[in-house]
Design a protein around this motif. Structure first.
Motif, PDB file in Angstrom:
ATOM      1  N   ALA A  56       0.841  -1.200   0.000  1.00  0.00           N
ATOM      2  CA  ALA A  56       0.000   0.000   0.000  1.00  0.00           C
ATOM      3  C   ALA A  56       0.877   1.250   0.000  1.00  0.00           C
ATOM      4  O   ALA A  56       1.932   1.277   0.627  1.00  0.00           O
ATOM      5  N   PHE A  57       0.449   2.285  -0.724  1.00  0.00           N
ATOM      6  CA  PHE A  57       1.151   3.567  -0.681  1.00  0.00           C
ATOM      7  C   PHE A  57       0.136   4.689  -0.544  1.00  0.00           C
ATOM      8  O   PHE A  57      -1.017   4.556  -0.936  1.00  0.00           O
ATOM      9  N   ASP A  58       0.589   5.775   0.055  1.00  0.00           N
ATOM     10  CA  ASP A  58      -0.265   6.949   0.251  1.00  0.00           C
ATOM     11  C   ASP A  58      -0.281   7.737  -1.048  1.00  0.00           C
ATOM     12  O   ASP A  58       0.724   8.320  -1.441  1.00  0.00           O
ATOM     13  N   ALA A  59      -1.425   7.751  -1.718  1.00  0.00           N
ATOM     14  CA  ALA A  59      -1.541   8.415  -3.016  1.00  0.00           C
ATOM     15  C   ALA A  59      -1.882   9.890  -2.886  1.00  0.00           C
ATOM     16  O   ALA A  59      -2.002  10.584  -3.894  1.00  0.00           O
ATOM     17  N   ARG A  60      -2.034  10.370  -1.664  1.00  0.00           N
ATOM     18  CA  ARG A  60      -2.397  11.773  -1.433  1.00  0.00           C
ATOM     19  C   ARG A  60      -3.637  12.153  -2.259  1.00  0.00           C
ATOM     20  O   ARG A  60      -3.713  13.233  -2.825  1.00  0.00           O
ATOM     21  N   SER A  61      -4.548  11.212  -2.343  1.00  0.00           N
ATOM     22  CA  SER A  61      -5.745  11.389  -3.153  1.00  0.00           C
ATOM     23  C   SER A  61      -6.925  11.784  -2.285  1.00  0.00           C
ATOM     24  O   SER A  61      -7.005  11.395  -1.123  1.00  0.00           O
ATOM     25  N   LEU A  62      -7.831  12.527  -2.867  1.00  0.00           N
ATOM     26  CA  LEU A  62      -9.053  12.900  -2.165  1.00  0.00           C
ATOM     27  C   LEU A  62     -10.109  11.803  -2.259  1.00  0.00           C
ATOM     28  O   LEU A  62     -11.120  11.870  -1.583  1.00  0.00           O
ATOM     29  N   SER A  63      -9.878  10.818  -3.107  1.00  0.00           N
ATOM     30  CA  SER A  63     -10.859   9.741  -3.253  1.00  0.00           C
ATOM     31  C   SER A  63     -10.721   8.766  -2.085  1.00  0.00           C
ATOM     32  O   SER A  63      -9.723   8.751  -1.369  1.00  0.00           O
ATOM     33  N   LYS A 131      -0.201  12.104 -20.913  1.00  0.00           N
ATOM     34  CA  LYS A 131       0.450  13.013 -19.969  1.00  0.00           C
ATOM     35  C   LYS A 131      -0.112  12.786 -18.572  1.00  0.00           C
ATOM     36  O   LYS A 131      -1.316  12.548 -18.417  1.00  0.00           O
ATOM     37  N   LEU A 132       0.748  12.862 -17.568  1.00  0.00           N
ATOM     38  CA  LEU A 132       0.283  12.783 -16.190  1.00  0.00           C
ATOM     39  C   LEU A 132      -0.583  14.006 -15.889  1.00  0.00           C
ATOM     40  O   LEU A 132      -0.244  15.120 -16.287  1.00  0.00           O
ATOM     41  N   ARG A 133      -1.683  13.777 -15.191  1.00  0.00           N
ATOM     42  CA  ARG A 133      -2.582  14.867 -14.827  1.00  0.00           C
ATOM     43  C   ARG A 133      -2.845  14.792 -13.328  1.00  0.00           C
ATOM     44  O   ARG A 133      -3.215  13.745 -12.804  1.00  0.00           O
ATOM     45  N   ASP A 134      -2.672  15.918 -12.683  1.00  0.00           N
ATOM     46  CA  ASP A 134      -2.891  15.985 -11.246  1.00  0.00           C
ATOM     47  C   ASP A 134      -4.346  16.339 -10.978  1.00  0.00           C
ATOM     48  O   ASP A 134      -4.774  17.454 -11.189  1.00  0.00           O
ATOM     49  N   GLY A 135      -5.095  15.378 -10.546  1.00  0.00           N
ATOM     50  CA  GLY A 135      -6.505  15.545 -10.225  1.00  0.00           C
ATOM     51  C   GLY A 135      -6.948  14.312  -9.462  1.00  0.00           C
ATOM     52  O   GLY A 135      -6.150  13.401  -9.231  1.00  0.00           O
ATOM     53  N   VAL A 136      -8.188  14.246  -9.099  1.00  0.00           N
ATOM     54  CA  VAL A 136      -8.669  13.106  -8.315  1.00  0.00           C
ATOM     55  C   VAL A 136      -8.400  11.795  -9.042  1.00  0.00           C
ATOM     56  O   VAL A 136      -7.921  10.836  -8.457  1.00  0.00           O
ATOM     57  N   ALA A 137      -8.684  11.738 -10.340  1.00  0.00           N
ATOM     58  CA  ALA A 137      -8.528  10.487 -11.089  1.00  0.00           C
ATOM     59  C   ALA A 137      -7.079  10.098 -11.336  1.00  0.00           C
ATOM     60  O   ALA A 137      -6.783   8.924 -11.517  1.00  0.00           O
ATOM     61  N   ARG A 139      -4.257  11.364  -9.403  1.00  0.00           N
ATOM     62  CA  ARG A 139      -3.346  11.747  -8.315  1.00  0.00           C
ATOM     63  C   ARG A 139      -2.399  10.619  -7.926  1.00  0.00           C
ATOM     64  O   ARG A 139      -1.246  10.851  -7.592  1.00  0.00           O
ATOM     65  N   HIS A 140      -2.870   9.375  -7.955  1.00  0.00           N
ATOM     66  CA  HIS A 140      -2.011   8.253  -7.568  1.00  0.00           C
ATOM     67  C   HIS A 140      -0.802   8.136  -8.503  1.00  0.00           C
ATOM     68  O   HIS A 140       0.293   7.830  -8.057  1.00  0.00           O
ATOM     69  N   ARG A 141      -0.994   8.413  -9.797  1.00  0.00           N
ATOM     70  CA  ARG A 141       0.136   8.345 -10.735  1.00  0.00           C
ATOM     71  C   ARG A 141       1.113   9.489 -10.505  1.00  0.00           C
ATOM     72  O   ARG A 141       2.320   9.314 -10.611  1.00  0.00           O
TER      73      ARG A 141
END
Length: 177
Positions: A56-63, A131-137, A139-141
């Motif tokens: 497990a890793f902390d994805a810093r995601s809001l989901s 491209k990597l996109r920083d958003g809820v969907a 964020r883990h990447r």
């Protein structure tokens, strides 16, 4: 003792560059890889992970999803791609297992395959790099890129370095992306 204006400008420029991730500095000086010559190596799908091999890793995601990487599947290819098997687990227990790759030099990712419930892989029809996109969907990447796979925008040396960063909760050379 005074310094010439050109030398002063050069020193300021170098100090400013020092704060940039290495990938940016390399591209500014033309040292980044030549995209027209890049060739992706042949990819074979890994075995589906066993239940006890997920990390497990902390994805810093809001989901509410939880995110895991299969440590046994980690690889750093000679083509500059970090490949890994990712598990997304929804709050209700639904699981999505994906085999993905990430290119640090271009800040891109791609899906190679998705796992079926019968234990086989379904090859992705889309072979494009995204491209990597920083958003809820995504964020883990972004977290995998910045904290584990590509510290400072530069690819990790090997799978052992990535695994060590995952176990420590982040790479010691991490810079904001």
């Amino acid at each position: 003792m005074s310094i010439c204006p050109l030398c002063r400008a050069l020193v300021i420029f170098l100090i400013a560059l020092w704060g940039l991730p290495c990938g940016y500095a390399a591209s500014l000086f033309g040292l980044a890889e030549d995209e027209s010559k890049w060739q992706e190596q042949e990819v074979s799908f890994p075995e589906l992970p066993k239940n006890d091999s997920w990390f497990a890793f902390d994805a810093r995601s809001l989901s509410a999803h939880r995110f895991f990487v299969d440590l046994a599947s980690l690889s750093v290819g000679s083509d500059g791609v970090v490949r890994y098997v990712l598990l997304l687990e929804a709050q209700g227990g639904a699981r999505n297992i994906r085999f993905e790759g990430m290119r640090c030099s271009t800040r891109e990712w791609r899906l190679y395959a998705t796992a079926r419930s019968d234990g086989t892989w379904v090859k992705s029809r889309n072979e494009n790099w995204e491209k990597l996109r920083d958003g809820v969907a995504g964020r883990h990447r972004v977290t995998l890129f910045a904290d584990y796979f590509c510290p400072g925008g530069v690819i990790a040396r090997d799978a052992g370095e990535v695994e060590g960063a995952l176990r420590k909760g982040g790479h010691p050379d991490n810079h904001l992306w």
